[in-house]
Design a protein around this motif. Sequence first.
Motif, mmCIF file in Angstrom:
data_model
loop_
_atom_site.group_PDB
_atom_site.id
_atom_site.type_symbol
_atom_site.label_atom_id
_atom_site.label_comp_id
_atom_site.label_asym_id
_atom_site.label_seq_id
_atom_site.Cartn_x
_atom_site.Cartn_y
_atom_site.Cartn_z
ATOM 1 N N ASP A 1 -6.998 -59.220 114.660
ATOM 2 C CA ASP A 1 -5.914 -59.707 115.545
ATOM 3 C C ASP A 1 -6.565 -60.203 116.893
ATOM 4 O O ASP A 1 -6.462 -61.151 117.446
ATOM 5 C CB ASP A 1 -4.802 -58.721 115.937
ATOM 6 N N THR A 2 -7.457 -59.120 117.267
ATOM 7 C CA THR A 2 -8.108 -59.417 118.751
ATOM 8 C C THR A 2 -9.163 -60.245 118.616
ATOM 9 O O THR A 2 -9.321 -61.151 119.313
ATOM 10 C CB THR A 2 -8.747 -57.888 119.239
ATOM 11 N N ASP B 1 -9.227 -62.800 116.273
ATOM 12 C CA ASP B 1 -8.535 -64.076 116.436
ATOM 13 C C ASP B 1 -8.380 -64.598 117.630
ATOM 14 O O ASP B 1 -8.347 -65.874 117.970
ATOM 15 C CB ASP B 1 -7.174 -64.036 115.574
ATOM 16 N N GLN B 2 -7.846 -63.700 118.460
ATOM 17 C CA GLN B 2 -7.556 -64.148 119.916
ATOM 18 C C GLN B 2 -8.940 -64.735 120.530
ATOM 19 O O GLN B 2 -8.931 -65.620 121.201
ATOM 20 C CB GLN B 2 -6.821 -63.162 120.775
ATOM 21 N N GLN B 3 -10.265 -63.916 120.324
ATOM 22 C CA GLN B 3 -11.240 -64.497 120.727
ATOM 23 C C GLN B 3 -11.884 -65.705 120.481
ATOM 24 O O GLN B 3 -12.249 -66.556 120.923
ATOM 25 C CB GLN B 3 -12.500 -63.390 120.635
ATOM 26 N N ALA C 1 -9.831 -68.034 119.417
ATOM 27 C CA ALA C 1 -9.225 -69.060 119.970
ATOM 28 C C ALA C 1 -9.640 -69.545 121.389
ATOM 29 O O ALA C 1 -9.555 -70.751 121.778
ATOM 30 C CB ALA C 1 -7.638 -68.690 120.199
ATOM 31 N N THR D 1 -11.009 -63.344 130.423
ATOM 32 C CA THR D 1 -10.165 -63.065 129.206
ATOM 33 C C THR D 1 -11.060 -62.523 127.870
ATOM 34 O O THR D 1 -10.615 -61.849 127.263
ATOM 35 C CB THR D 1 -9.136 -64.155 128.835
ATOM 36 N N LEU E 1 -10.938 -59.045 125.971
ATOM 37 C CA LEU E 1 -10.642 -59.107 124.585
ATOM 38 C C LEU E 1 -11.806 -58.464 123.650
ATOM 39 O O LEU E 1 -11.694 -57.567 122.781
ATOM 40 C CB LEU E 1 -10.311 -60.373 124.083
#
Length: 213
Positions: free
Chosen positions: A107-108, A110-112, A114, A126, A130
């Motif tokens: 999940d983390t 995936d945020q990276q 993005a 940010t 992450l």
Amino acid sequence: MHELSGRERAYAYLRDQVLSSPAATGTFLNEGELASQIGVSRTPVREALLLLVSEGLIEMVRGRGAYVPPMSGRQIGELMDLRGVLERHAADLCLTAGTVPVERMSDTLDQQEALSEGAAEDHARTFIALDGAFHQHLIDAAGSELLSHTYAGLRARQLRAGLSALFGAPDRKHQVCTEHRAIVDALRSGDAAASAEAIDAHLTVTTRILLRG
């Protein structure tokens, strides 16, 4: 919820916002300006600076004040070596206990991913925050309070090194995501040797970029 004291607020701001910035390297910090930015008096700022001195993150220079020294090649090497020891150990513990946090790490990541498009300076802080969370998930899942505390204590140095590395190589965001994906895949497979190899490969690339810069 615990309300942070002035010293705690100053310490957190200095650690996460000031010292993590590559631009702060080689500069002297102004207590008055920092107090105004944080919204506290100069006393808690001075107390926070002394804490950071004790941690080896800044130096007090007579007549000049608080100085942010550059990280030496030796310090970078030692930081990455220690990270490797702690992360490989955590991976072994998690694989043995069946507590590998694959979903949280994914999940983390995936945020990276993005945030990986665009120039390196876009969302850089940010992205690196992450990055720290990605690795901390693995450490925490090992179930050792001392291990987690020790790793978390490297936060300021890791933020600073991570941001420097991000700006030290073209397309580093995408590279980091690829290296993180390799770590997750190795952990998911349950292969301890492959996990250690993926962790080492990631840290080796980061170290090379930092030493080259």
